[in-house]
Design an enzyme around this catalytic site. Structure first.
Site, PDB file in Angstrom:
ATOM      1  N   ASP A  23      27.360 -60.428  12.353  1.00  0.00           N
ATOM      2  CA  ASP A  23      26.474 -60.956  12.567  1.00  0.00           C
ATOM      3  C   ASP A  23      26.708 -62.172  11.477  1.00  0.00           C
ATOM      4  O   ASP A  23      26.423 -61.746  10.483  1.00  0.00           O
ATOM      5  CB  ASP A  23      24.674 -60.827  12.137  1.00  0.00           C
ATOM      6  CG  ASP A  23      23.601 -61.862  12.064  1.00  0.00           C
ATOM      7  OD1 ASP A  23      24.535 -62.774  13.016  1.00  0.00           O
ATOM      8  OD2 ASP A  23      22.825 -61.895  12.160  1.00  0.00           O
ATOM      9  N   ASP A  27      20.503 -64.014  12.604  1.00  0.00           N
ATOM     10  CA  ASP A  27      19.871 -63.856  13.375  1.00  0.00           C
ATOM     11  C   ASP A  27      19.146 -62.018  14.327  1.00  0.00           C
ATOM     12  O   ASP A  27      18.195 -61.821  14.737  1.00  0.00           O
ATOM     13  CB  ASP A  27      20.216 -63.948  14.657  1.00  0.00           C
ATOM     14  CG  ASP A  27      20.735 -64.131  15.476  1.00  0.00           C
ATOM     15  OD1 ASP A  27      22.121 -63.373  15.396  1.00  0.00           O
ATOM     16  OD2 ASP A  27      21.653 -64.547  16.824  1.00  0.00           O
ATOM     17  N   ASP A  31      28.475 -61.908  16.830  1.00  0.00           N
ATOM     18  CA  ASP A  31      28.101 -62.280  17.486  1.00  0.00           C
ATOM     19  C   ASP A  31      29.707 -63.015  17.211  1.00  0.00           C
ATOM     20  O   ASP A  31      30.552 -61.840  16.832  1.00  0.00           O
ATOM     21  CB  ASP A  31      27.427 -63.702  17.403  1.00  0.00           C
ATOM     22  CG  ASP A  31      27.528 -63.823  15.284  1.00  0.00           C
ATOM     23  OD1 ASP A  31      28.583 -63.868  15.405  1.00  0.00           O
ATOM     24  OD2 ASP A  31      26.063 -64.302  15.004  1.00  0.00           O
ATOM     25  N   ASP A 100      36.016 -56.144  28.865  1.00  0.00           N
ATOM     26  CA  ASP A 100      34.730 -55.535  30.083  1.00  0.00           C
ATOM     27  C   ASP A 100      34.859 -55.551  31.712  1.00  0.00           C
ATOM     28  O   ASP A 100      34.400 -56.900  31.233  1.00  0.00           O
ATOM     29  CB  ASP A 100      34.057 -54.687  29.522  1.00  0.00           C
ATOM     30  CG  ASP A 100      33.417 -53.379  29.724  1.00  0.00           C
ATOM     31  OD1 ASP A 100      33.554 -52.597  30.531  1.00  0.00           O
ATOM     32  OD2 ASP A 100      32.830 -53.003  28.087  1.00  0.00           O
ATOM     33  N   ASP A 205      34.243 -50.895  34.428  1.00  0.00           N
ATOM     34  CA  ASP A 205      33.039 -50.445  34.200  1.00  0.00           C
ATOM     35  C   ASP A 205      32.842 -48.699  35.138  1.00  0.00           C
ATOM     36  O   ASP A 205      32.656 -49.872  36.339  1.00  0.00           O
ATOM     37  CB  ASP A 205      31.926 -51.089  33.453  1.00  0.00           C
ATOM     38  CG  ASP A 205      30.976 -49.844  32.844  1.00  0.00           C
ATOM     39  OD1 ASP A 205      31.314 -49.779  32.095  1.00  0.00           O
ATOM     40  OD2 ASP A 205      29.770 -50.356  33.728  1.00  0.00           O
ATOM     41  N   GLU A 259      36.892 -47.229  34.024  1.00  0.00           N
ATOM     42  CA  GLU A 259      36.659 -45.650  33.250  1.00  0.00           C
ATOM     43  C   GLU A 259      36.418 -45.323  34.727  1.00  0.00           C
ATOM     44  O   GLU A 259      35.385 -45.500  35.879  1.00  0.00           O
ATOM     45  CB  GLU A 259      34.887 -45.996  32.761  1.00  0.00           C
ATOM     46  CG  GLU A 259      34.158 -45.231  33.104  1.00  0.00           C
ATOM     47  CD  GLU A 259      32.684 -45.587  32.129  1.00  0.00           C
ATOM     48  OE1 GLU A 259      32.123 -45.107  31.336  1.00  0.00           O
ATOM     49  OE2 GLU A 259      32.367 -47.050  33.028  1.00  0.00           O
ATOM     50  N   HIS A 328      30.526 -46.481  23.159  1.00  0.00           N
ATOM     51  CA  HIS A 328      29.870 -46.367  22.764  1.00  0.00           C
ATOM     52  C   HIS A 328      28.638 -45.977  24.027  1.00  0.00           C
ATOM     53  O   HIS A 328      27.708 -46.266  23.426  1.00  0.00           O
ATOM     54  CB  HIS A 328      29.682 -48.453  23.818  1.00  0.00           C
ATOM     55  CG  HIS A 328      29.995 -48.630  25.843  1.00  0.00           C
ATOM     56  ND1 HIS A 328      31.355 -48.096  25.508  1.00  0.00           N
ATOM     57  CD2 HIS A 328      29.753 -48.760  26.105  1.00  0.00           C
ATOM     58  CE1 HIS A 328      31.388 -48.752  27.033  1.00  0.00           C
ATOM     59  NE2 HIS A 328      29.868 -48.221  27.162  1.00  0.00           N
ATOM     60  N   ASP A 329      28.719 -44.785  24.801  1.00  0.00           N
ATOM     61  CA  ASP A 329      28.232 -44.205  25.263  1.00  0.00           C
ATOM     62  C   ASP A 329      27.956 -43.127  24.570  1.00  0.00           C
ATOM     63  O   ASP A 329      27.846 -41.989  25.990  1.00  0.00           O
ATOM     64  CB  ASP A 329      28.411 -44.046  27.147  1.00  0.00           C
ATOM     65  CG  ASP A 329      28.518 -45.788  27.533  1.00  0.00           C
ATOM     66  OD1 ASP A 329      27.495 -45.989  26.916  1.00  0.00           O
ATOM     67  OD2 ASP A 329      29.519 -46.071  28.447  1.00  0.00           O
TER      68      ASP A 329
END
Length: 569
Positions: A23, A27, A31, A100, A205, A259, A328-329
Site C-alpha cells: 500500500d 489507505d 495499489d 486476469d 478465470d 483455469e 489466491h484461492d
C-alpha cells in the site's frame, strides 16, 4: 526429443494479489504504485512474468472477480496512468505482465447487466434469464437445481425484472450468455484492447464454464457442485475458445492459461494441444485430494495419491503443463503440503523444489518465497472471503452448525483469506504493508516471517528460491526434460527423474529426491548412474563434491536434493 521452445515454457510466473501486496498511500489497500515500489524485489527473485489479479473497476463483492468496467481501473488501486506506468516498469526490468480475464460473469453493476435488467437495445439476452415456477406460498422456485461454487442456489429472483438470472458464483456475479454472438464480439473487442496496450497474455478465470447446455437440465444432486457435469466443459466451450483465440490471442506473442474446473487430462489436451486454443490450463485434481467429500471435510491424503495425480498430468497430457500448489484461492502451501511449525523453513524449501523441477511452467504466489503460513481466524467477522463467509452463513441458517467455533477448524484451513493476508515485508506495524489500517488482518507471525528477516539470513527460504530459479533458467533439462516417476508407492519419499535427449546441453539427466516427512529416512532410489549433488536444502548438500550412492540415501526431515546423473564408470 526436445519440445518446441516458447518463452512462456521457460518462464517462472509470480502472482501478485494487488489488494494485499503493498500500500503506497496509507489507505490500507494495496495499489499499483505500491507494486511499482516493490518491482525490484520481484525482479531480484529471477521471475519472468507477473500475473496480476484483477485491478478492473469493481464493487469488490468477490475481491475484484466481479467486474463492473473492463476498461477502467478500480479506484482504490489507482488510475489507468498508474497501470500504464506499472506495465512500462515491468517491461523495463525484462519481465512480462499477464492480466486476469474474467468473462464467465460480470458484476451486476456492469452496464451490460443494468441494460439487461431494463431490456434495453437487445441487452436482455446478454445474461441468462429464465422463468421458474412458484411454490404454494407464491415464492419463486429456481428453473433448475444448480448450485453456486460458493453454496446455495445458482438462481436469484430479480424483482425489477420479475424473473430469475443464473450466477454460478455470488448472486452479484451474473453469468454472461455466451450463446449470444454480440456478447462474444464485445468480449473479444475488450481482450484485443488490452493486448494492444502491450500486455503479454491472460490468466482466464473459470474459462471452461462459459458454455451452458440448451434446456439447462437438472444436475446430479449428489455432486458437491450440483450441475457441474453440464456446465464444466459445456457443449460449445471448445468452439468458443477457438473463436476467441482466432480473434485475439493468435494475433499476438501472448501467453494464455485457463483455469478449468473439474477437468481431466484428456479434456485438457483438447485445449492445450498443438492445435488447441490455449497454452496451458490450471487443473484441480491434486488440489482436491483433501476434500473428496466436499468443502466441509478435511481428508487425509497419501503421498502415493499425490504422485499418481502429478505423474498422470506430467506424462499423459497432450500439451504443456502448469505447476502450482497454491494461489489466491487456496490455503498457504507450507500449511497445506508442508509443516508450518517446526519444519516451516525446510518444508518451504522442499515445496520450492517441487514447484521448480516438475515439467511445466511454475506459478508462485506472493509470500511463498518467504514461507508465509495460514492465518488464525478467531471470528468470521475477521474474514472477507465471499466463499467461506457464504458457506458459514448458509450452515448457520440451516442449523448444520450452531456457531463459528463449530466450523472454525475447517474454515481456518479452507478460507481463501489465508492467501490474501498482507504481504509481510518487515517486522514493523502491519508488516510494512501499510501505514493505515489494513483491509484484512495481518498474520500475527509477521514479526518472525518477513522479507527483511529473509534478506538478512544467510540460508533463508528467499535465497533458496532465488538460487533454484537461477538453476532452472540455466538447465534446459528442468524445463524441457521428460519426466519419470520413481518409487511410486513410497509413503514419504517423492523421487523423479528429468531427462533431455539433446547433445547440446551440459546437464541432461537430473534426479530429484524429496522427503515429505518430519522423520529422517533412508531410501534406495532405483537408478544405475553416478549421482553428483546439484542443489539441496541442507547446507552441506549444495556444496558437496564427488559422486554419491543413491541406492542408499539418508534424508533428513523435509530434505530436498537434486543430483546430476551420469553413466557409471
Amino acid at each position: 526429443m526436445t519440445a518446441e521452445r516458447a518463452w512462456w515454457k521457460e518462464a517462472v510466473v509470480y502472482q501478485i494479489y494487488p489488494q494485499s501486496f503493498n500500500d503506497s498511500d496509507g489507505d490500507g489497500v494495496g495499489d499499483l504504485q505500491g507494486i511499482i515500489e516493490r518491482l525490484d524485489y520481484v525482479a531480484d527473485l529471477g521471475v519472468d512474468v507477473i500475473w496480476l489479479n484483477p485491478v478492473y473497476q469493481s464493487p469488490q463483492v468477490d475481491n475484484g472477480y466481479d467486474i463492473s468496467d473492463y476498461r477502467a481501473i478500480h479506484e482504490a488501486y489507482g488510475t489507468m496512468a498508474d497501470w500504464e506506468e506499472l506495465l512500462d516498469e515491468i517491461h523495463a526490468r525484462d519481465m512480462r505482465l499477464v492480466m486476469d480475464l474474467v468473462v464467465n460473469h460480470t458484476s451486476d453493476d456492469h452496464e451490460w447487466f443494468q441494460r439487461s435488467r431494463r431490456d434495453e437495445d437487445g441487452y436482455r439476452d446478454y445474461y441468462i434469464w429464465r422463468e421458474g415456477d412458484t411454490d404454494e406460498d407464491g415464492e419463486p422456485v429456481p428453473p433448475n437445481n444448480w448450485t453456486t461454487g460458493f453454496g446455495g442456489s445458482a438462481w436469484t429472483d430479480d424483482e425489477q425484472v420479475g424473473t430469475q438470472y443464473l450466477h454460478l458464483f455470488h448472486e452479484r456475479q451474473p453469468d454472461l450468455n455466451w450463446e449470444n454472438a454480440e456478447v462474444r464480439s464485445d468480449i473479444y473487442e475488450m481482450i484485443d484492447w488490452w493486448l494492444a496496450k502491450g500486455i503479454d497474455g491472460f490468466r482466464m478465470d473459470v474459462i471452461n464454464l462459459i458454455s451452458k447446455p440448451e434446456g439447462l437440465p437438472d444436475g446430479d444432486p449428489d455432486k458437491g457442485w450440483v450441475g457441474i457435469e453440464h456446465f464444466a466443459d459445456g457443449p460449445r466451450a471448445q468452439e468458443f475458445l477457438e473463436e476467441m483465440a482466432a480473434e485475439t490471442f493468435d494475433n499476438y506473442d501472448s501467453m494464455t492459461v485457463g483455469e478449468c474446473v473439474d477437468i481431466d487430462v484428456d479434456t485438457a489436451g483438447d485445449y492445450v494441444s498443438a492445435d488447441g486454443p490455449l497454452d496451458m490450463v490450471f487443473h484441480f485434481e491434486h488440489m482436491l485430494l483433501d476434500q473428496q467429500e466436499g468443502w466441509w471435510t478435511i481428508e487425509d491424503w497419501s503421498l502415493p495419491e499425490l504422485k499418481s495425480v502429478m505423474a498422470e498430468w506430467q506424462t499423459d497430457l497432450d500439451g504443456w503443463n502448469t505447476v502450482y500448489l497454491g494461489n489466491h484461492d487456496q490455503p498457504r502451501i507450507v500449511s497445506r503440503f508442508g509443516d508450518d511449525g517446526e519444519y516451516r523453513e525446510e518444508s518451504a524449501k522442499l515445496l520450492a523444489t517441487f514447484l521448480l523441477t516438475h515439467q511445466g511452467t511454475p506459478f508462485l504466489f506472493q509470500g511463498d518465497e518467504i514461507g508465509m503460513t495460514n492465518c488464525p481466524w478467531e471470528s468470521i467477522d475477521e474474514m472477507r472471503d465471499a466463499d467461506a463467509t457464504n458457506r458459514v452463513r448458509l450452515a448457520l441458517e440451516s442449523g448444520d452448525i450452531e456457531d463459528y467455533d463449530e466450523a472454525r477448524e475447517v474454515v481456518e484451513f479452507r478460507s481463501r483469506d489465508n492467501a490474501r493476508t498482507p504481504m509481510q515485508w518487515n517486522d514493523s506495524r502491519n508488516a510494512g504493508f501499510t501505514d493505515g489500517d489494513p483491509w484484512i488482518q495481518v498474520n500475527p507471525n509477521y514479526e518472525d516471517v518477513n522479507v527483511a528477516a529473509a534478506e538478512a539470513a544467510e540460508d533463508s527460504i528467499l535465497s533458496y528460491y532465488r538460487d533454484l530459479i537461477d538453476l532452472r533458467s540455466d538447465l534446459d533439462v528442468l524445463v524441457y526434460g521428460e519426466y519419470e516417476l520413481l518409487l511410486p508407492d513410497h509413503e514419504t519419499v517423492y523421487a523423479y527423474r528429468r531427462t533431455l535427449d539433446d547433445p547440446a546441453v551440459d546437464v541432461d539427466d537430473v534426479l530429484i529426491v524429496l522427503n515429505i516427512s518430519p522423520t529422517a529416512t533412508r531410501v534406495s532410489v532405483p537408478v544405475e548412474a553416478e549421482a553428483t549433488p546439484l542443489f539441496g536444502n541442507e547446507l552441506d548438500t549444495a556444496t558437496e563434491s564427488g559422486s554419491h550412492d543413491v541406492t542408499d540415501a539418508a534424508l533428513q526431515p523435509y530434505e530436498a536434493r537434486l543430483y546430476e546423473l551420469s553413466e557409471q564408470q
